[in-house]
Design an enzyme around this catalytic site. Structure first.
Site, PDB file in Angstrom:
ATOM      1  N   ARG A  30      -8.039 -32.471  56.274  1.00  0.00           N
ATOM      2  CA  ARG A  30      -8.690 -32.529  54.959  1.00  0.00           C
ATOM      3  C   ARG A  30      -8.350 -31.259  54.188  1.00  0.00           C
ATOM      4  NH1 ARG A  30     -11.924 -36.839  55.623  1.00  0.00           N
ATOM      5  NH2 ARG A  30     -12.714 -37.077  57.743  1.00  0.00           N
ATOM      6  N   ASP A  31      -8.055 -31.435  52.885  1.00  0.00           N
ATOM      7  CA  ASP A  31      -7.763 -30.282  52.035  1.00  0.00           C
ATOM      8  C   ASP A  31      -9.023 -29.432  51.884  1.00  0.00           C
ATOM      9  OD1 ASP A  31      -5.377 -29.736  49.640  1.00  0.00           O
ATOM     10  OD2 ASP A  31      -7.289 -28.678  49.482  1.00  0.00           O
ATOM     11  N   ASN A  88       4.358 -31.850  46.158  1.00  0.00           N
ATOM     12  CA  ASN A  88       4.756 -30.788  45.234  1.00  0.00           C
ATOM     13  C   ASN A  88       5.912 -30.005  45.860  1.00  0.00           C
ATOM     14  OD1 ASN A  88       2.612 -31.461  43.494  1.00  0.00           O
ATOM     15  ND2 ASN A  88       1.198 -30.148  44.614  1.00  0.00           N
ATOM     16  N   VAL A  97       1.734 -23.808  49.131  1.00  0.00           N
ATOM     17  CA  VAL A  97       1.963 -23.528  50.553  1.00  0.00           C
ATOM     18  C   VAL A  97       3.404 -23.933  50.897  1.00  0.00           C
ATOM     19  CG1 VAL A  97       1.258 -24.055  52.909  1.00  0.00           C
ATOM     20  CG2 VAL A  97      -0.471 -23.896  51.109  1.00  0.00           C
ATOM     21  N   HIS A 101       4.392 -30.789  52.733  1.00  0.00           N
ATOM     22  CA  HIS A 101       3.181 -31.574  52.977  1.00  0.00           C
ATOM     23  C   HIS A 101       3.022 -32.602  51.874  1.00  0.00           C
ATOM     24  CE1 HIS A 101       2.156 -28.084  50.491  1.00  0.00           C
ATOM     25  NE2 HIS A 101       1.242 -28.853  49.912  1.00  0.00           N
ATOM     26  N   HIS A 103       0.125 -34.788  49.766  1.00  0.00           N
ATOM     27  CA  HIS A 103      -1.292 -34.979  49.440  1.00  0.00           C
ATOM     28  C   HIS A 103      -1.606 -36.476  49.421  1.00  0.00           C
ATOM     29  CE1 HIS A 103      -2.019 -30.839  47.741  1.00  0.00           C
ATOM     30  NE2 HIS A 103      -0.702 -30.884  47.664  1.00  0.00           N
TER      31      HIS A 103
HETATM   32  P1  AMP Z   1       0.359 -27.385  47.267  1.00  0.00           P
HETATM   33  O1  AMP Z   1      -0.118 -26.794  45.982  1.00  0.00           O
HETATM   34  O2  AMP Z   1       1.027 -28.718  47.083  1.00  0.00           O
HETATM   35  O3  AMP Z   1       1.189 -26.414  48.062  1.00  0.00           O
HETATM   36  O4  AMP Z   1      -0.941 -27.702  48.086  1.00  0.00           O
HETATM   37  C1  AMP Z   1      -1.492 -26.819  49.028  1.00  0.00           C
HETATM   38  C2  AMP Z   1      -2.853 -27.335  49.367  1.00  0.00           C
HETATM   39  O5  AMP Z   1      -3.263 -26.731  50.568  1.00  0.00           O
HETATM   40  C3  AMP Z   1      -3.912 -27.037  48.311  1.00  0.00           C
HETATM   41  O6  AMP Z   1      -4.471 -28.268  47.832  1.00  0.00           O
HETATM   42  C4  AMP Z   1      -4.942 -26.198  49.072  1.00  0.00           C
HETATM   43  O7  AMP Z   1      -6.272 -26.474  48.697  1.00  0.00           O
HETATM   44  C5  AMP Z   1      -4.663 -26.579  50.508  1.00  0.00           C
HETATM   45  N1  AMP Z   1      -5.025 -25.596  51.503  1.00  0.00           N
HETATM   46  C6  AMP Z   1      -4.746 -24.268  51.496  1.00  0.00           C
HETATM   47  N2  AMP Z   1      -5.238 -23.676  52.595  1.00  0.00           N
HETATM   48  C7  AMP Z   1      -5.826 -24.660  53.332  1.00  0.00           C
HETATM   49  C8  AMP Z   1      -6.516 -24.687  54.590  1.00  0.00           C
HETATM   50  N3  AMP Z   1      -6.705 -23.585  55.316  1.00  0.00           N
HETATM   51  N4  AMP Z   1      -6.995 -25.878  55.033  1.00  0.00           N
HETATM   52  C9  AMP Z   1      -6.827 -26.984  54.304  1.00  0.00           C
HETATM   53  N5  AMP Z   1      -6.180 -27.030  53.121  1.00  0.00           N
HETATM   54  C10 AMP Z   1      -5.688 -25.883  52.636  1.00  0.00           C
END
Ligand code: AMP
Length: 116
Positions: A30-31, A88, A97, A101, A103
């Site tokens: 889960r995000d 993304n 990140v 990944h 979403h």
């Molecule tokens: P992106 O912007 O596509 O790289 O998405 C990265 C996602 O990772 C964001 O929606 C963050 O909220 C999520 N995220 C960052 N750290 C964590 C974590 N420790 N556990 C779960 N989700 C995370």
């Protein structure tokens, strides 16, 4: 494994993650900052930053990610209701990140909420 990568650390249990699904190639968590009632991240266990880095054999990762997404949406009960898949890529794509990944957003009418 990239020792500086937050998703690699979650995968090996160095930092906590809210796991929904796991198989030999992927895991789904889960995000931490959900944008919808259901907001999952489908993550390959191998550390690869972007699709642009892929070689031929890496494309099997994409197949594994879609297989995991299918399982996860069934677990979350949104398989029939509908959901959105987003990947993304890079700075202008909004990737925060640097570990590939996908979403999974669902649990509400995304269009009505101004999300596309
Ligand atoms: P992106 O912007 O596509 O790289 O998405 C990265 C996602 O990772 C964001 O929606 C963050 O909220 C999520 N995220 C960052 N750290 C964590 C974590 N420790 N556990 C779960 N989700 C995370």
């Amino acid at each position: 494994m990239d020792s500086n990568c937050i998703f690699c650390k979650i995968n090996v249990g160095e930092i906590p993650g809210d796991f929904v699904y796991r198989d030999s190639d992927t895991f789904v968590i889960r995000d931490i900052a959900p944008k919808a009632p259901v907001h999952l991240l489908v993550i390959p266990t191998v550390h690869v930053e972007r699709i642009a880095e892929f070689c031929c054999e890496d494309f099997s990762i994409v197949s594994a990610m879609f297989r995991a997404a299918k399982e996860a949406v069934q677990i979350e009960g949104i398989a029939e209701r509908g959901y959105r898949l987003i990947i993304n890529q890079g700075e202008e794509g909004g990737q925060e990140v640097p570990h590939l990944h996908m979403h999974v957003l669902g649990g509400m009418h995304l269009r009505a909420m101004g999300m596309g």
